[in-house]
Design a protein around this motif. Structure first.
Motif, PDB file in Angstrom:
ATOM      1  N   ASP A 147       0.812  -1.223   0.000  1.00 25.39           N
ATOM      2  CA  ASP A 147       0.000   0.000   0.000  1.00 25.39           C
ATOM      3  C   ASP A 147       0.845   1.273   0.000  1.00 25.39           C
ATOM      4  O   ASP A 147       0.425   2.304  -0.557  1.00 25.39           O
TER       5      ASP A 147
ATOM      6  N   MET B 102     -11.457  -0.721   0.628  1.00 28.79           N
ATOM      7  CA  MET B 102     -10.314  -1.550   1.019  1.00 28.79           C
ATOM      8  C   MET B 102      -9.166  -1.365   0.045  1.00 28.79           C
ATOM      9  O   MET B 102      -9.392  -1.085  -1.140  1.00 28.79           O
ATOM     10  N   GLN B 103      -7.935  -1.481   0.537  1.00 26.41           N
ATOM     11  CA  GLN B 103      -6.776  -1.381  -0.326  1.00 26.41           C
ATOM     12  C   GLN B 103      -6.256  -2.786  -0.674  1.00 26.41           C
ATOM     13  O   GLN B 103      -6.552  -3.770   0.002  1.00 26.41           O
ATOM     14  N   VAL B 104      -5.453  -2.838  -1.765  1.00 23.64           N
ATOM     15  CA  VAL B 104      -4.948  -4.129  -2.241  1.00 23.64           C
ATOM     16  C   VAL B 104      -4.089  -4.804  -1.167  1.00 23.64           C
ATOM     17  O   VAL B 104      -4.189  -6.007  -0.920  1.00 23.64           O
TER      18      VAL B 104
ATOM     19  N   ASP C 288     -10.678  -5.342   7.711  1.00 25.48           N
ATOM     20  CA  ASP C 288     -12.008  -5.108   7.133  1.00 25.48           C
ATOM     21  C   ASP C 288     -13.020  -5.943   7.909  1.00 25.48           C
ATOM     22  O   ASP C 288     -13.042  -7.168   7.785  1.00 25.48           O
TER      23      ASP C 288
ATOM     24  N   GLY D  14     -13.583  -9.372  -1.484  1.00 23.57           N
ATOM     25  CA  GLY D  14     -12.526  -8.375  -1.290  1.00 23.57           C
ATOM     26  C   GLY D  14     -12.312  -7.518  -2.513  1.00 23.57           C
ATOM     27  O   GLY D  14     -12.105  -6.295  -2.404  1.00 23.57           O
ATOM     28  N   SER D  15     -12.356  -8.154  -3.694  1.00 24.30           N
ATOM     29  CA  SER D  15     -12.181  -7.373  -4.936  1.00 24.30           C
ATOM     30  C   SER D  15     -13.316  -6.369  -5.113  1.00 24.30           C
ATOM     31  O   SER D  15     -13.093  -5.248  -5.618  1.00 24.30           O
TER      32      SER D  15
ATOM     33  N   ASP E  55      -4.270  -4.508   2.026  1.00 22.35           N
ATOM     34  CA  ASP E  55      -5.116  -5.019   3.112  1.00 22.35           C
ATOM     35  C   ASP E  55      -5.754  -6.357   2.729  1.00 22.35           C
ATOM     36  O   ASP E  55      -5.915  -7.248   3.571  1.00 22.35           O
ATOM     37  N   LEU E  56      -6.136  -6.486   1.444  1.00 25.20           N
ATOM     38  CA  LEU E  56      -6.723  -7.750   0.991  1.00 25.20           C
ATOM     39  C   LEU E  56      -5.701  -8.872   1.044  1.00 25.20           C
ATOM     40  O   LEU E  56      -6.011  -9.996   1.465  1.00 25.20           O
TER      41      LEU E  56
ATOM     42  N   ARG F 231     -14.937  -4.911  -2.655  1.00 29.01           N
ATOM     43  CA  ARG F 231     -14.728  -3.813  -1.707  1.00 29.01           C
ATOM     44  C   ARG F 231     -13.565  -2.910  -2.140  1.00 29.01           C
ATOM     45  O   ARG F 231     -13.581  -1.711  -1.888  1.00 29.01           O
ATOM     46  N   ILE F 232     -12.572  -3.494  -2.798  1.00 26.96           N
ATOM     47  CA  ILE F 232     -11.493  -2.659  -3.339  1.00 26.96           C
ATOM     48  C   ILE F 232     -12.030  -1.762  -4.448  1.00 26.96           C
ATOM     49  O   ILE F 232     -11.708  -0.558  -4.534  1.00 26.96           O
ATOM     50  N   ASP F 233     -12.877  -2.360  -5.286  1.00 28.00           N
ATOM     51  CA  ASP F 233     -13.453  -1.598  -6.398  1.00 28.00           C
ATOM     52  C   ASP F 233     -14.332  -0.457  -5.896  1.00 28.00           C
ATOM     53  O   ASP F 233     -14.399   0.610  -6.510  1.00 28.00           O
TER      54      ASP F 233
END
Length: 575
Positions: free
Chosen positions: A41, A267-269, A152, A258-259, A271-272, A261-263
């Motif tokens: 990040d 959430m950040q990559v 998350d 997760g993808s 964090d996933l 929530r990133i979209d």
């Protein structure tokens, strides 16, 4: 099983060190995904190479610390588990050494061997796993959940749905496996029993061409154990496929949601990636817990069997107040002695009374099952009388310590038993402090010196386990020499001349009479010729005294003795 952990006391500081090391290792593992998330990040997203290198070095240091803690904890855990096994085996062996024959009859030799070896090994293996996992796995699960929620909270609902399912599977499988594990240990006892009987009775088995029967008997016991083991393995093997399935489905769900929530920008990559690693750690730790649950049921069953031995109090114990001075002369008196073996329908001996005086030979004769050897077992306190008493110089044997009682007796058993070692070692077994001259003198009296001198290495010749490289008569003579070197106050010969020819028997009795003139001698015999010259002959019939007297007196007064004599001697010999 927890009750056995009291034997960990000598290693308590090592256990504390293991707990501390596993705690540090778990913290290191939990910290690594967060460092990885920061690198992605902050370093990768902003192209900050210096930050990536710095945090990479920190990750390497954290990983190295975790690895060092893990290796050290593994080493200490292994030594602690091995030490625990040594202590438990030692305590079980020491406790069993105090058992009377009644306790041995209860458990059985094969079961005792299994409990002292396989059962303790099962508990030892689980202890090793517990020390590695009992803190690490729960900490990883709890810590992983906390860290995942911090990344998350909503995505953590995936774990909330999966963890109860995994826990339910573990509990269900364990509940099915525990009874089967207990059954396995019992069937292992049976297998050991059949194997032991086969090995110890190999001569009889081959002589009667029963090899195929024994092979089938062993095969049945082996097949029974195998079927149960396969059934347990099938039940336990269900855990791993389900674990892997739920683990992979969880990771797919995490990546999917997760993808999203990133979209959406929640959430950040990095964090996933960290969340995925925490999920893997949580599910992997649950897998480790399931492995423990696979081992704990069998270890629990083994622990119950070990505790059963340790919690069994010997039925024969030394009195609280032992007589200060043990008897020294060796006069033996049976007063109305009655005894029944456990589970027997009728007493083995009833109201038996007689006296064996110092300096005299007292013989006991009777038919098979009349109770002759039972009286010897009672004198040595292998069993305790049910009624009446046995006294040595007026003192009840139950008022003496077992060590002092048996220290006064030179015992030659019905079945000669030798131990692996040398001829001298086996004779010295009766008296550890015996000199070479005393050993040789005992062999001369026991009529063993002649055949010992013909051996290649004489008294240093090797004796196989059980004395299988000696004949029955040679083993009996070595057993007699072992009793003689003890120089006791009481000699007990339990049908100890049966394998000797008449010439050797006569020479041995003459030598013994001169050697044991100041001791009490009890001879249990089947052959009349062995005890004809005894000062006193006790005739037993169906557990009761049928007559007491000399050979001539009993010929006139005791019908049972007369029948025994007439069945063995000719009319000329009787006259």
């Amino acid at each position: 099983m927890i009750r056995l952990f009291r034997f960990l006391k000598p290693y308590r500081y090592w256990v504390v060190a293991i707990v501390a090391l596993m705690f540090l290792q778990s913290i290191a593992q939990l910290y690594l995904p967060t460092l990885m998330a920061d690198i992605v990040d902050i370093g990768v997203m902003h192209g900050d190479t210096a930050y990536i290198i710095t945090m990479g070095v920190v990750m390497l240091l954290v990983a190295a610390i975790g690895t060092l803690c893990n290796v050290t904890a593994g080493f200490l855990s292994s030594k602690t588990a091995a030490g625990f096994g040594k202590i438990v085996r030692g305590n079980v062996f020491s406790h069993v050494e105090r058992f009377s024959l009644q306790e041995f009859d209860k458990f059985g030799t094969a079961s005792m061997i299994t409990r002292t070896t396989n059962d303790i090994t099962q508990v030892q293996q689980v202890l090793f796993m517990l020390m590695r996992m009992f803190l690490s796995a729960p900490l990883m699960i709890v810590g992983g959940i906390v860290m995942a929620v911090s990344k998350d909270a909503k995505l953590s609902l995936v774990l909330v749905a999966v963890i109860p399912l995994l826990t339910g599977v573990i509990v269900f499988v364990a509940s099915k496996g525990i009874p089967l594990f207990r059954s396995m240990q019992t069937k292992l006892d049976r297998l050991n029993l059949v194997l032991r009987e086969n090995l110890t009775g190999i001569r009889v088995i081959r002589a009667f061409n029963r090899t195929d029967r024994e092979r089938n008997r062993f095969g049945e016991a082996n097949e029974d154990l195998t079927r149960t083991a396969i059934k347990v393995t099938r039940i336990m093997s269900v855990i791993f496929p389900i674990m892997l399935l739920l683990l992979n489905l969880s990771l797919v769900a995490i990546m999917w949601f997760g993808s999203i929530r990133i979209d959406l920008g929640f959430m950040q990559v990095g964090d996933l990636i960290a969340f995925t690693q925490y999920a893997s750690q949580i599910l992997f730790s649950l897998t480790m817990v399931s492995m423990m649950f696979m081992m704990i049921p069998r270890a629990s069953a083994s622990a119950v069997r070990i505790n059963e031995v340790l919690n069994t109090s010997p039925s024969i114990a030394d009195p609280a107040a032992v007589k200060k001075s043990a008897p020294s002369k060796g006069s033996v008196e049976f007063q109305n002695v009655t005894f029944s073996y456990p589970g027997a329908e009728q007493p083995a001996v009833r109201n038996v009374s007689f006296t064996a005086e110092t300096g005299e030979i007292t013989a006991i004769i009777g038919g098979t099952g009349s109770g002759k050897s039972t009286l010897v077992n009672l004198l040595l306190r292998f069993y305790d009388v049910d009624g009446g008493s046995i006294r040595i110089d007026g003192a009840d044997v139950r008022e003496l310590s077992q060590e002092s009682l048996r220290g006064m007796v030179g015992y030659v058993p019905q079945k000669a038993s030798l131990f692996s070692g040398t001829v001298a070692d086996n004779i010295r077994f009766g008296n550890e402090a015996a000199t070479r001259e005393q050993i040789e003198h005992a062999a001369v009296v026991a009529q063993a010196a002649e055949f010992i001198s013909e051996l290649k290495e004489g008294y240093d010749s090797h004796v196989s386990q059980g004395g299988t490289n000696f004949s029955g008569g040679q083993k009996q003579r070595l057993s007699i020499a072992r009793a003689l070197v003890r120089n006791p106050a009481i000699y007990v010969f339990d049908d100890s001349f049966s394998a000797l020819d008449f010439k050797t028997d006569a020479k041995l009795r003459d030598a013994l009479q001169a050697e044991t003139s100041d001791a009490t001698m009890l001879i249990v015999a089947q052959r009349v010729s062995t005890i004809m010259n005894a000062d006193r002959i006790v005739v037993l019939d169906d557990g009761e005294v049928a007559g007491i007297g000399t050979h001539r007196e009993l010929l006139d007064s005791c019908e049972v003795y007369r029948e025994i004599v007439m069945s063995q001697l000719s009319e000329e010999e009787i006259a």
